[in-house]
Structure formats: C-alpha cells, structure tokens
Design a protein around this motif. Structure first.
Motif, mmCIF file in Angstrom:
data_model
loop_
_atom_site.group_PDB
_atom_site.id
_atom_site.type_symbol
_atom_site.label_atom_id
_atom_site.label_comp_id
_atom_site.label_asym_id
_atom_site.label_seq_id
_atom_site.Cartn_x
_atom_site.Cartn_y
_atom_site.Cartn_z
ATOM 1 N N GLY A 14 30.543 13.380 -27.648
ATOM 2 C CA GLY A 14 29.940 12.616 -28.730
ATOM 3 C C GLY A 14 28.515 13.055 -29.059
ATOM 4 N N GLU A 15 27.971 13.945 -28.261
ATOM 5 C CA GLU A 15 26.605 14.438 -28.505
ATOM 6 C C GLU A 15 26.672 15.733 -29.321
ATOM 7 O OE1 GLU A 15 23.991 12.776 -27.753
ATOM 8 O OE2 GLU A 15 24.657 11.405 -26.199
ATOM 9 N N VAL A 16 25.673 15.947 -30.161
ATOM 10 C CA VAL A 16 25.603 17.187 -30.938
ATOM 11 C C VAL A 16 24.351 17.958 -30.544
ATOM 12 C CG1 VAL A 16 26.945 16.285 -32.876
ATOM 13 C CG2 VAL A 16 24.457 16.042 -32.878
ATOM 14 N N CYS A 17 24.278 19.185 -31.011
ATOM 15 C CA CYS A 17 23.174 20.072 -30.696
ATOM 16 C C CYS A 17 21.839 19.398 -30.929
ATOM 17 C CB CYS A 17 23.266 21.317 -31.581
ATOM 18 S SG CYS A 17 23.445 22.776 -30.593
ATOM 19 N N PRO A 18 20.860 19.561 -30.100
ATOM 20 C CA PRO A 18 20.849 20.409 -28.908
ATOM 21 C C PRO A 18 21.143 19.656 -27.612
ATOM 22 C CG PRO A 18 18.612 19.746 -29.381
ATOM 23 C CD PRO A 18 19.514 19.062 -30.412
ATOM 24 N N VAL A 19 21.560 18.384 -27.699
ATOM 25 C CA VAL A 19 21.701 17.550 -26.497
ATOM 26 C C VAL A 19 22.602 18.164 -25.419
ATOM 27 C CG1 VAL A 19 22.400 15.276 -25.616
ATOM 28 C CG2 VAL A 19 21.112 15.445 -27.745
ATOM 29 N N PRO A 20 23.841 18.603 -25.739
ATOM 30 C CA PRO A 20 24.682 19.162 -24.665
ATOM 31 C C PRO A 20 24.036 20.365 -23.973
ATOM 32 C CG PRO A 20 26.011 18.704 -26.597
ATOM 33 C CD PRO A 20 24.575 18.536 -27.011
ATOM 34 N N ASP A 21 23.396 21.233 -24.745
ATOM 35 C CA ASP A 21 22.764 22.430 -24.196
ATOM 36 C C ASP A 21 21.605 22.058 -23.278
ATOM 37 O OD1 ASP A 21 24.101 22.692 -26.662
ATOM 38 O OD2 ASP A 21 23.266 24.673 -26.993
ATOM 39 N N VAL A 22 20.751 21.155 -23.756
ATOM 40 C CA VAL A 22 19.561 20.747 -22.998
ATOM 41 C C VAL A 22 19.969 20.033 -21.711
ATOM 42 C CG1 VAL A 22 17.545 19.215 -23.052
ATOM 43 C CG2 VAL A 22 18.080 20.626 -25.032
ATOM 44 N N GLU A 23 20.935 19.121 -21.819
ATOM 45 C CA GLU A 23 21.380 18.371 -20.643
ATOM 46 C C GLU A 23 22.048 19.288 -19.609
ATOM 47 O OE1 GLU A 23 20.744 15.168 -19.806
ATOM 48 O OE2 GLU A 23 19.511 15.102 -21.607
ATOM 49 N N THR A 24 22.790 20.290 -20.088
ATOM 50 C CA THR A 24 23.435 21.241 -19.176
ATOM 51 C C THR A 24 22.382 22.034 -18.416
ATOM 52 O OG1 THR A 24 25.395 21.406 -20.585
ATOM 53 C CG2 THR A 24 25.044 23.184 -19.011
ATOM 54 N N LYS A 25 21.371 22.525 -19.129
ATOM 55 C CA LYS A 25 20.292 23.285 -18.478
ATOM 56 C C LYS A 25 19.577 22.418 -17.446
ATOM 57 C CE LYS A 25 19.274 26.244 -22.418
ATOM 58 N NZ LYS A 25 18.327 26.480 -23.505
ATOM 59 N N ARG A 26 19.301 21.178 -17.810
ATOM 60 C CA ARG A 26 18.611 20.246 -16.919
ATOM 61 C C ARG A 26 19.437 20.023 -15.638
ATOM 62 N NH1 ARG A 26 16.832 15.442 -20.339
ATOM 63 N NH2 ARG A 26 15.321 16.931 -21.118
ATOM 64 N N ALA A 27 20.748 19.841 -15.809
ATOM 65 C CA ALA A 27 21.630 19.605 -14.657
ATOM 66 C C ALA A 27 21.695 20.836 -13.753
ATOM 67 C CB ALA A 27 23.029 19.233 -15.142
ATOM 68 N N MET A 28 21.781 22.037 -14.355
ATOM 69 C CA MET A 28 21.864 23.270 -13.563
ATOM 70 C C MET A 28 20.622 23.466 -12.706
ATOM 71 S SD MET A 28 23.780 26.191 -15.861
ATOM 72 C CE MET A 28 22.645 26.182 -17.231
ATOM 73 N N LYS A 29 19.457 23.119 -13.263
ATOM 74 C CA LYS A 29 18.198 23.302 -12.536
ATOM 75 C C LYS A 29 18.135 22.446 -11.271
ATOM 76 C CE LYS A 29 15.348 24.689 -16.431
ATOM 77 N NZ LYS A 29 14.403 24.234 -17.462
ATOM 78 N N LYS A 30 18.835 21.316 -11.265
ATOM 79 C CA LYS A 30 18.801 20.387 -10.130
ATOM 80 C C LYS A 30 19.837 20.730 -9.056
ATOM 81 C CE LYS A 30 17.264 16.463 -12.903
ATOM 82 N NZ LYS A 30 17.684 15.192 -13.491
ATOM 83 N N MET A 31 20.700 21.699 -9.340
ATOM 84 C CA MET A 31 21.804 22.001 -8.424
ATOM 85 C C MET A 31 21.494 23.178 -7.503
ATOM 86 S SD MET A 31 24.953 21.232 -11.002
ATOM 87 C CE MET A 31 26.231 21.329 -9.763
ATOM 88 N N LYS A 32 22.251 23.244 -6.398
ATOM 89 C CA LYS A 32 22.050 24.290 -5.394
ATOM 90 C C LYS A 32 23.071 25.411 -5.581
ATOM 91 C CE LYS A 32 20.623 20.922 -1.890
ATOM 92 N NZ LYS A 32 21.056 19.650 -2.441
ATOM 93 N N PRO A 33 22.752 26.626 -5.105
ATOM 94 C CA PRO A 33 23.707 27.735 -5.188
ATOM 95 C C PRO A 33 25.049 27.365 -4.547
ATOM 96 C CG PRO A 33 21.560 28.546 -4.523
ATOM 97 C CD PRO A 33 21.471 27.041 -4.518
ATOM 98 N N GLY A 34 26.111 27.756 -5.239
ATOM 99 C CA GLY A 34 27.459 27.488 -4.744
ATOM 100 C C GLY A 34 28.063 26.208 -5.300
#
Length: 79
Positions: A14-34
């Motif tokens: 239900g979200e449109v640009c740029p929300v999905p992209d920004v939220e994905t980047k934010r989530a990736m930054k908080k995660m660990k390798p693997g």
C-alpha cells in the motif's frame, strides 16, 4: 516449509515511492550478515528499485517471488 529462514519481514504493502525503498534500506542497515529480510510490496516500481538498492549496499537478492496479482515478496540476504 519456507524456502528461506526469514529473520525479519518488512510489510510495505500500500506504500508508494519512495517509502518501500527507504524502509528497505533502513531495515537492511539494522541487520547482521547472514540474516534474511523479506519485503512485501505491491508497488511495481519498487520491484525494480529495491533490488538496485540492495546491490548498491552490497547485499544479495535471493528471489523476487510473485505472491499475488501485483504483489511480490523480495528475499534479501545481508552480506
């Protein structure tokens, strides 16, 4: 049985640009390798843009799975 052992699911339906992209980047930054991030989207442009962002950040798109009519799941492995 799930294909991947998903660590975190990010639902940006239900979200449109740029929300999905920004939220994905934010989530990736908080995660660990693997770890594996599952992103649920229904905005077609994000299906193109998110994989580009994933690669730029040095992570890997495992799969883009169509889960419904104009709905996708993107599986990302954190490097």
């Amino acid at each position: 049985m799930a294909k991947y052992e998903v660590t975190k699911t990010l639902d940006v339906m239900g979200e449109v640009c740029p929300v999905p992209d920004v939220e994905t980047k934010r989530a990736m930054k908080k995660m660990k390798p693997g770890e594996i991030l599952e992103v649920l989207i229904d905005y077609p442009m994000s299906k193109e843009r998110i994989p580009e962002a994933v690669k730029k950040m040095g992570n890997e798109v495992l799969e883009i799975e169509e889960s419904g009519s104009s709905e996708w799941k993107i599986y990302i492995k954190i490097k």
